[in-house]
Design a protein around this motif. Sequence first.
Motif, PDB file in Angstrom:
ATOM      1  N   LYS A  41      57.908  19.369  35.601  1.00 44.42           N
ATOM      2  CA  LYS A  41      57.157  20.575  35.942  1.00 44.42           C
ATOM      3  C   LYS A  41      56.255  21.045  34.807  1.00 44.42           C
ATOM      4  O   LYS A  41      55.164  21.531  35.028  1.00 44.42           O
ATOM      5  CB  LYS A  41      58.116  21.708  36.317  1.00 44.42           C
ATOM      6  N   ARG A  42      56.715  20.873  33.573  1.00 42.12           N
ATOM      7  CA  ARG A  42      56.010  21.470  32.456  1.00 42.12           C
ATOM      8  C   ARG A  42      54.708  20.743  32.163  1.00 42.12           C
ATOM      9  O   ARG A  42      54.652  19.534  32.117  1.00 42.12           O
ATOM     10  CB  ARG A  42      56.902  21.464  31.215  1.00 42.12           C
ATOM     11  N   LYS A  67      45.447  23.596  33.076  1.00 41.30           N
ATOM     12  CA  LYS A  67      46.275  24.755  32.745  1.00 41.30           C
ATOM     13  C   LYS A  67      46.914  24.566  31.373  1.00 41.30           C
ATOM     14  O   LYS A  67      47.026  25.510  30.586  1.00 41.30           O
ATOM     15  CB  LYS A  67      47.360  24.928  33.813  1.00 41.30           C
ATOM     16  N   ARG A 105      46.560  27.098  28.144  1.00 39.04           N
ATOM     17  CA  ARG A 105      47.716  27.669  27.460  1.00 39.04           C
ATOM     18  C   ARG A 105      47.681  27.346  25.969  1.00 39.04           C
ATOM     19  O   ARG A 105      47.933  28.214  25.123  1.00 39.04           O
ATOM     20  CB  ARG A 105      49.008  27.129  28.089  1.00 39.04           C
ATOM     21  N   ILE A 129      59.374  35.919  31.989  1.00 36.49           N
ATOM     22  CA  ILE A 129      57.985  35.454  31.995  1.00 36.49           C
ATOM     23  C   ILE A 129      57.340  35.711  30.639  1.00 36.49           C
ATOM     24  O   ILE A 129      57.283  36.850  30.184  1.00 36.49           O
ATOM     25  CB  ILE A 129      57.165  36.183  33.080  1.00 36.49           C
ATOM     26  N   LEU A 168      57.872  32.099  42.173  1.00 32.39           N
ATOM     27  CA  LEU A 168      57.611  31.338  40.957  1.00 32.39           C
ATOM     28  C   LEU A 168      56.210  30.734  40.962  1.00 32.39           C
ATOM     29  O   LEU A 168      55.503  30.735  39.944  1.00 32.39           O
ATOM     30  CB  LEU A 168      58.648  30.227  40.778  1.00 32.39           C
ATOM     31  N   GLU A 169      55.781  30.220  42.106  1.00 35.30           N
ATOM     32  CA  GLU A 169      54.461  29.612  42.212  1.00 35.30           C
ATOM     33  C   GLU A 169      53.351  30.633  41.954  1.00 35.30           C
ATOM     34  O   GLU A 169      52.367  30.346  41.266  1.00 35.30           O
ATOM     35  CB  GLU A 169      54.277  28.967  43.582  1.00 35.30           C
ATOM     36  N   GLU A 201      53.333  31.406  38.170  1.00 32.01           N
ATOM     37  CA  GLU A 201      52.865  30.297  37.343  1.00 32.01           C
ATOM     38  C   GLU A 201      51.370  30.043  37.484  1.00 32.01           C
ATOM     39  O   GLU A 201      50.747  29.464  36.592  1.00 32.01           O
ATOM     40  CB  GLU A 201      53.661  29.031  37.674  1.00 32.01           C
ATOM     41  N   GLU A 202      50.778  30.461  38.599  1.00 31.71           N
ATOM     42  CA  GLU A 202      49.345  30.270  38.805  1.00 31.71           C
ATOM     43  C   GLU A 202      48.504  31.277  38.028  1.00 31.71           C
ATOM     44  O   GLU A 202      47.297  31.086  37.861  1.00 31.71           O
ATOM     45  CB  GLU A 202      49.010  30.379  40.301  1.00 31.71           C
ATOM     46  N   ASN A 235      54.733  30.688  30.151  1.00 29.12           N
ATOM     47  CA  ASN A 235      55.967  30.019  30.560  1.00 29.12           C
ATOM     48  C   ASN A 235      56.780  30.918  31.478  1.00 29.12           C
ATOM     49  O   ASN A 235      56.744  32.144  31.335  1.00 29.12           O
ATOM     50  CB  ASN A 235      56.826  29.653  29.339  1.00 29.12           C
ATOM     51  N   VAL A 236      57.521  30.294  32.398  1.00 34.37           N
ATOM     52  CA  VAL A 236      58.394  31.028  33.305  1.00 34.37           C
ATOM     53  C   VAL A 236      59.783  30.379  33.275  1.00 34.37           C
ATOM     54  O   VAL A 236      59.903  29.158  33.401  1.00 34.37           O
ATOM     55  CB  VAL A 236      57.864  31.018  34.757  1.00 34.37           C
TER      56      VAL A 236
END
Length: 236
Positions: free
Chosen positions: A14-15, A21, A25, A96, A218-219, A222-223, A229-230
Motif C-alpha cells: 500500500k505504501r 503522490k 509527500r 492521520i 481510509l480512501e 489518503e487521497e 500517512n494514515v
Amino acid sequence: MGRAFEFRKARKMKRWSAMSKAFTRIGKDIVIAVKEGGPDPDSNSRLRAVIQNAKSVNMPKDNIERAIKRASDKSLGDFKEVLFEGYAPHGIAILIETATDNNTRTVANVRSYFNKCNGNLGTSGSVEFMFDHTCNFRIPAEGIDPEELELEMIDYGAEEVFVDDDGILIYAPFESFGAIQKELENREIEILSSGFERIPQVTKQLNEEQVADVEKLLEKIEEDDDVQNVYHTMQE
C-alpha cells in the motif's frame, strides 16, 4: 517475527503505491527538513534521511535538487506537521499525519471525511496512545549477519531486526532515530531508506462488510494532498 514485521508486511503493497503522490509527500518532507535544519544534507540529518527515501522510490535527482532549492527560498511558506485522531465505523481508531500550509483547510477536509463516512474526528490524545511511534532503517543485506547486527544495535535502541526481499530492516522507538542513523553512518553502512511509523498495539478483526465501511473512509483520507500517512487499528 515480531509486531513490526507483521505490520510492515501488511502495509508493504500500500505504501507509496501512487508514484506522483509519493513525490508530493517527499517534496513536503524536503521543505520541512530544509526549513528546520538548512539545505546542506551533510549537516542536516533529517534532510539526509529524506533524500535517501526519495532515491528509494526512484525520485529523479533533478527533482530532489529543485525541491531543496525551492525550500531554501525564504518566500516559500512553511508546512506545519499536524496530527489528527479519530474513529472510523465499528470502533476502528485512526491516526492521520499531515503536512499543511493551511491548517484551516486541512481541518475542514479531514472533518468532512469522518462526517461523510459515519466516523468521528476526535480530540488530541484520543487515540495516539494506542500506537507505538517507531523509526525504521533499511540497509543492504549483502555481507551483513542480521542476528549479529541486532545484538550490536540493541545498544543504540534497536528492538527488532529482520530480513525481507529488499534488504534488512531495523525497527526502534522513535527517540532512537538519531543514535541509530549516526552509528550506521559511522560504520559506513548504506542506508537505503528510513522513516517513522506508528504501529497499533492491538488490532481489531472485522467482517467483509465492516471492512468496506472503514476502507471507504481510509480512501477519502489518503487521497487528500495534505495527508502524509494514515494508520489504523483494523486487522489487515
